[in-house]
Design a protein around this motif. Structure first.
Motif, PDB file in Angstrom:
ATOM      1  N   VAL A  44       0.847  -1.195   0.000  1.00 56.53           N
ATOM      2  CA  VAL A  44       0.000   0.000   0.000  1.00 56.53           C
ATOM      3  C   VAL A  44       0.883   1.246   0.000  1.00 56.53           C
ATOM      4  O   VAL A  44       1.684   1.440   0.922  1.00 56.53           O
ATOM      5  N   PRO A  45       0.779   2.106  -1.019  1.00 60.94           N
ATOM      6  CA  PRO A  45       1.604   3.329  -1.034  1.00 60.94           C
ATOM      7  C   PRO A  45       1.136   4.301   0.038  1.00 60.94           C
ATOM      8  O   PRO A  45      -0.049   4.347   0.383  1.00 60.94           O
ATOM      9  N   PRO A  46       2.032   5.099   0.595  1.00 62.39           N
ATOM     10  CA  PRO A  46       1.636   6.045   1.653  1.00 62.39           C
ATOM     11  C   PRO A  46       0.845   7.222   1.104  1.00 62.39           C
ATOM     12  O   PRO A  46       1.057   7.662  -0.023  1.00 62.39           O
ATOM     13  N   LYS A  47      -0.077   7.704   1.899  1.00 61.16           N
ATOM     14  CA  LYS A  47      -0.824   8.914   1.564  1.00 61.16           C
ATOM     15  C   LYS A  47      -0.162  10.089   2.273  1.00 61.16           C
ATOM     16  O   LYS A  47      -0.019  10.084   3.495  1.00 61.16           O
ATOM     17  N   ALA A  48       0.246  11.075   1.520  1.00 61.53           N
ATOM     18  CA  ALA A  48       0.999  12.191   2.088  1.00 61.53           C
ATOM     19  C   ALA A  48       0.110  13.066   2.965  1.00 61.53           C
ATOM     20  O   ALA A  48      -1.073  13.267   2.676  1.00 61.53           O
ATOM     21  N   LEU A  49       0.699  13.561   4.050  1.00 58.66           N
ATOM     22  CA  LEU A  49       0.011  14.531   4.897  1.00 58.66           C
ATOM     23  C   LEU A  49      -0.060  15.868   4.172  1.00 58.66           C
ATOM     24  O   LEU A  49       0.873  16.262   3.480  1.00 58.66           O
ATOM     25  N   ASP A  50      -1.164  16.579   4.348  1.00 62.30           N
ATOM     26  CA  ASP A  50      -1.257  17.937   3.818  1.00 62.30           C
ATOM     27  C   ASP A  50      -1.552  18.900   4.962  1.00 62.30           C
ATOM     28  O   ASP A  50      -1.706  18.496   6.122  1.00 62.30           O
ATOM     29  N   ALA A  51      -1.621  20.182   4.636  1.00 58.72           N
ATOM     30  CA  ALA A  51      -1.796  21.191   5.683  1.00 58.72           C
ATOM     31  C   ALA A  51      -3.149  21.075   6.359  1.00 58.72           C
ATOM     32  O   ALA A  51      -3.272  21.337   7.562  1.00 58.72           O
ATOM     33  N   ARG A  52      -4.191  20.700   5.606  1.00 59.60           N
ATOM     34  CA  ARG A  52      -5.506  20.546   6.231  1.00 59.60           C
ATOM     35  C   ARG A  52      -5.479  19.452   7.282  1.00 59.60           C
ATOM     36  O   ARG A  52      -6.043  19.593   8.367  1.00 59.60           O
ATOM     37  N   ALA A  53      -4.834  18.337   6.939  1.00 61.02           N
ATOM     38  CA  ALA A  53      -4.745  17.231   7.892  1.00 61.02           C
ATOM     39  C   ALA A  53      -3.947  17.642   9.121  1.00 61.02           C
ATOM     40  O   ALA A  53      -4.315  17.306  10.253  1.00 61.02           O
ATOM     41  N   LEU A  54      -2.857  18.380   8.919  1.00 63.98           N
ATOM     42  CA  LEU A  54      -2.044  18.813  10.053  1.00 63.98           C
ATOM     43  C   LEU A  54      -2.803  19.793  10.933  1.00 63.98           C
ATOM     44  O   LEU A  54      -2.703  19.751  12.161  1.00 63.98           O
ATOM     45  N   ALA A  55      -3.561  20.699  10.318  1.00 61.70           N
ATOM     46  CA  ALA A  55      -4.354  21.645  11.108  1.00 61.70           C
ATOM     47  C   ALA A  55      -5.379  20.899  11.945  1.00 61.70           C
ATOM     48  O   ALA A  55      -5.591  21.220  13.123  1.00 61.70           O
ATOM     49  N   ALA A  56      -6.020  19.881  11.359  1.00 63.42           N
ATOM     50  CA  ALA A  56      -6.985  19.088  12.109  1.00 63.42           C
ATOM     51  C   ALA A  56      -6.297  18.244  13.172  1.00 63.42           C
ATOM     52  O   ALA A  56      -6.803  18.079  14.288  1.00 63.42           O
ATOM     53  N   LEU A  57      -5.111  17.704  12.851  1.00 64.58           N
ATOM     54  CA  LEU A  57      -4.358  16.906  13.803  1.00 64.58           C
ATOM     55  C   LEU A  57      -3.927  17.744  14.994  1.00 64.58           C
ATOM     56  O   LEU A  57      -4.008  17.314  16.152  1.00 64.58           O
ATOM     57  N   ALA A  58      -3.498  18.961  14.736  1.00 65.39           N
ATOM     58  CA  ALA A  58      -3.078  19.850  15.815  1.00 65.39           C
ATOM     59  C   ALA A  58      -4.256  20.262  16.685  1.00 65.39           C
ATOM     60  O   ALA A  58      -4.095  20.550  17.869  1.00 65.39           O
ATOM     61  N   ALA A  59      -5.453  20.299  16.103  1.00 67.65           N
ATOM     62  CA  ALA A  59      -6.636  20.677  16.864  1.00 67.65           C
ATOM     63  C   ALA A  59      -7.099  19.558  17.787  1.00 67.65           C
ATOM     64  O   ALA A  59      -7.895  19.797  18.696  1.00 67.65           O
ATOM     65  N   ASN A  60      -6.605  18.327  17.568  1.00 65.85           N
ATOM     66  CA  ASN A  60      -6.997  17.194  18.400  1.00 65.85           C
ATOM     67  C   ASN A  60      -5.764  16.357  18.728  1.00 65.85           C
ATOM     68  O   ASN A  60      -5.645  15.209  18.307  1.00 65.85           O
ATOM     69  N   PRO A  61      -4.815  16.932  19.507  1.00 59.77           N
ATOM     70  CA  PRO A  61      -3.528  16.259  19.707  1.00 59.77           C
ATOM     71  C   PRO A  61      -3.618  15.004  20.557  1.00 59.77           C
ATOM     72  O   PRO A  61      -2.695  14.205  20.557  1.00 59.77           O
ATOM     73  N   GLY A  62      -4.708  14.817  21.291  1.00 59.56           N
ATOM     74  CA  GLY A  62      -4.826  13.637  22.132  1.00 59.56           C
ATOM     75  C   GLY A  62      -5.263  12.393  21.393  1.00 59.56           C
ATOM     76  O   GLY A  62      -5.345  11.314  21.986  1.00 59.56           O
ATOM     77  N   CYS A  63      -5.546  12.504  20.099  1.00 62.80           N
ATOM     78  CA  CYS A  63      -6.036  11.365  19.328  1.00 62.80           C
ATOM     79  C   CYS A  63      -4.858  10.573  18.759  1.00 62.80           C
ATOM     80  O   CYS A  63      -4.308  10.918  17.713  1.00 62.80           O
ATOM     81  N   GLU A  64      -4.466   9.501  19.445  1.00 61.97           N
ATOM     82  CA  GLU A  64      -3.364   8.675  18.964  1.00 61.97           C
ATOM     83  C   GLU A  64      -3.733   7.971  17.659  1.00 61.97           C
ATOM     84  O   GLU A  64      -2.868   7.708  16.825  1.00 61.97           O
ATOM     85  N   ARG A  65      -5.017   7.680  17.487  1.00 55.50           N
ATOM     86  CA  ARG A  65      -5.457   6.981  16.279  1.00 55.50           C
ATOM     87  C   ARG A  65      -5.121   7.804  15.041  1.00 55.50           C
ATOM     88  O   ARG A  65      -4.512   7.318  14.096  1.00 55.50           O
TER      89      ARG A  65
END
Length: 385
Positions: free
Chosen positions: A23-44
């Protein structure tokens, strides 16, 4: 301790195993990082994004298809508008940058504008080419427009490659980010929620650009105001506004710093865990549930696994499914059953402010219903609506 290079190689191999060897990797983008930063406790989300797992495909395989994403019509409209903004070598875009961000500089029309070629092989090559172009443009003492540059940002020990709409180098050597959106500005203002999302996304680009600047001597300044370009009123003509993203930048940097390192999360998973979408649904569900999640309603607008996580959160009766604000008000009460038990006096410390407020609210509700000639309370276990 293994050398850093060996650690990085081992981590890449581990993430490839989690993603699936084919399975090829799906690259992170800025939208994903902004959402990830908004929910830093989500290890999933942290691990799945870091491993390059396509969460939309994974959600389909889990039986909880995602409705998250941009429509094809909106995508085409956005591309057409961006092409218009950047036409003629970006003349209109640079005019807006000069007008909104740097009116004291020499107008771009008065001197040649550099538009460097950023083509290279792979994201690493494009990021290196972008860094070189930024260095050359800074030394040239003129206007330069970098169209879709590639920036690298370290996220929880793994590089994320980001592609802003444009970066402009000013004649004084400073850098600024340009974000082009297809939602309109009506009478000079736009939807605050959409502007806020654009500001958070731009903050990620600014952080990545600051990492590039830090490697130069002297380090150029990166503007804390970004240029947001949108259609004017109901036309396709571009207009722009300067958006101060210092708050979003500080919050994003703090949240990204707090993220648990990806290798630590991966190391806690059972041996053989894999998220390849062709695996049986039961096996995928077990793998996903091995990662702790922090669901909130805001996830519905930012994560492809939101429907799956919402169903699990509701099954467990977690109060986070009611919203982060409600969760914060309830203190140590983490489930709906705990809240109802505390409200009806069957559990909880009476001196706890949250418990006291719940019991007072239950009393007031019972009094109001009794005064209206209605039953004094709803059946136990049924929350008020």
């Amino acid at each position: 301790m293994p050398p850093p290079r060996k650690q990085e190689t081992a981590l890449r191999q581990r993430l490839a195993e989690l993603r699936g060897p084919e399975v090829p990797p799906k690259a992170l983008d800025a939208r994903a990082l902004a959402a990830l930063a908004a929910n830093p406790g989500c290890e999933r989300r942290a691990l799945l994004d870091g491993a390059g797992v396509n969460k939309a495909v994974l959600a389909d395989a889990l039986g909880s298809p995602s409705a998250f994403g941009q429509s094809q019509f909106a995508f085409m409209r956005g591309n057409a508008f961006e092409a218009r903004v950047k036409a003629d070598g970006g003349a209109e875009l640079l005019r807006l940058v000069h007008e909104r961000l740097d009116p004291g500089a020499e107008p771009p029309a008065a001197s040649p504008v550099s538009v460097p070629d950023l083509a290279a092989v792979g994201p690493e090559g494009r990021a290196a080419r972008t860094a070189l172009a930024l260095r050359e443009a800074t030394d040239a003492d003129g206007w330069a427009l970098l169209d879709h540059p590639m920036l690298a940002l370290d996220v929880a020990g793994s590089p994320a490659f980001l592609e802003p709409d444009a970066v402009v180098v000013h004649p004084d050597g400073t850098w600024s980010v340009v974000e082009i959106k297809s939602f309109p500005m009506l009478d000079g203002s736009a939807d605050p929620a959409k502007v806020g999302a654009a500001a958070r996304q731009s903050a990620v680009y600014v952080l990545a650009l600051e990492e590039v600047a830090a490697r130069l001597d002297p380090a150029p300044d990166v503007h804390h105001r970004v240029l947001l370009v949108c259609p004017k009123d109901f036309t396709n003509l571009p207009t722009a506004a300067a958006v101060d993203i210092r708050k979003q930048r500080a919050v994003t940097r703090r949240q990204l710093t707090r993220l648990t390192r990806i290798e630590e999360i991966a190391g806690s998973l059972p041996e053989g865990t894999c998220f390849a979408p062709d695996l049986p649904q039961e096996q995928l569900t077990t793998a996903v549930e091995a990662l702790s999640a922090t669901y909130a309603p805001e996830c519905l607008a930012a994560c492809e696994l939101a429907f799956h996580c919402r169903a699990r959160s509701r099954t467990e009766g977690a109060v986070t499914s009611l919203g982060r604000a409600t969760r914060a008000e309830l203190g140590g009460l983490t489930t709906v059953d705990d809240v109802l038990a505390a409200a009806h006096g069957r559990a909880g410390d009476p001196d706890d402010p949250a418990v006291a407020a719940l019991r007072r609210a239950a009393e007031l509700r019972a009094e109001a219903l009794a005064g209206a000639g209605l039953p004094g309370s709803a059946p136990e276990g049924v929350p008020c609506r």
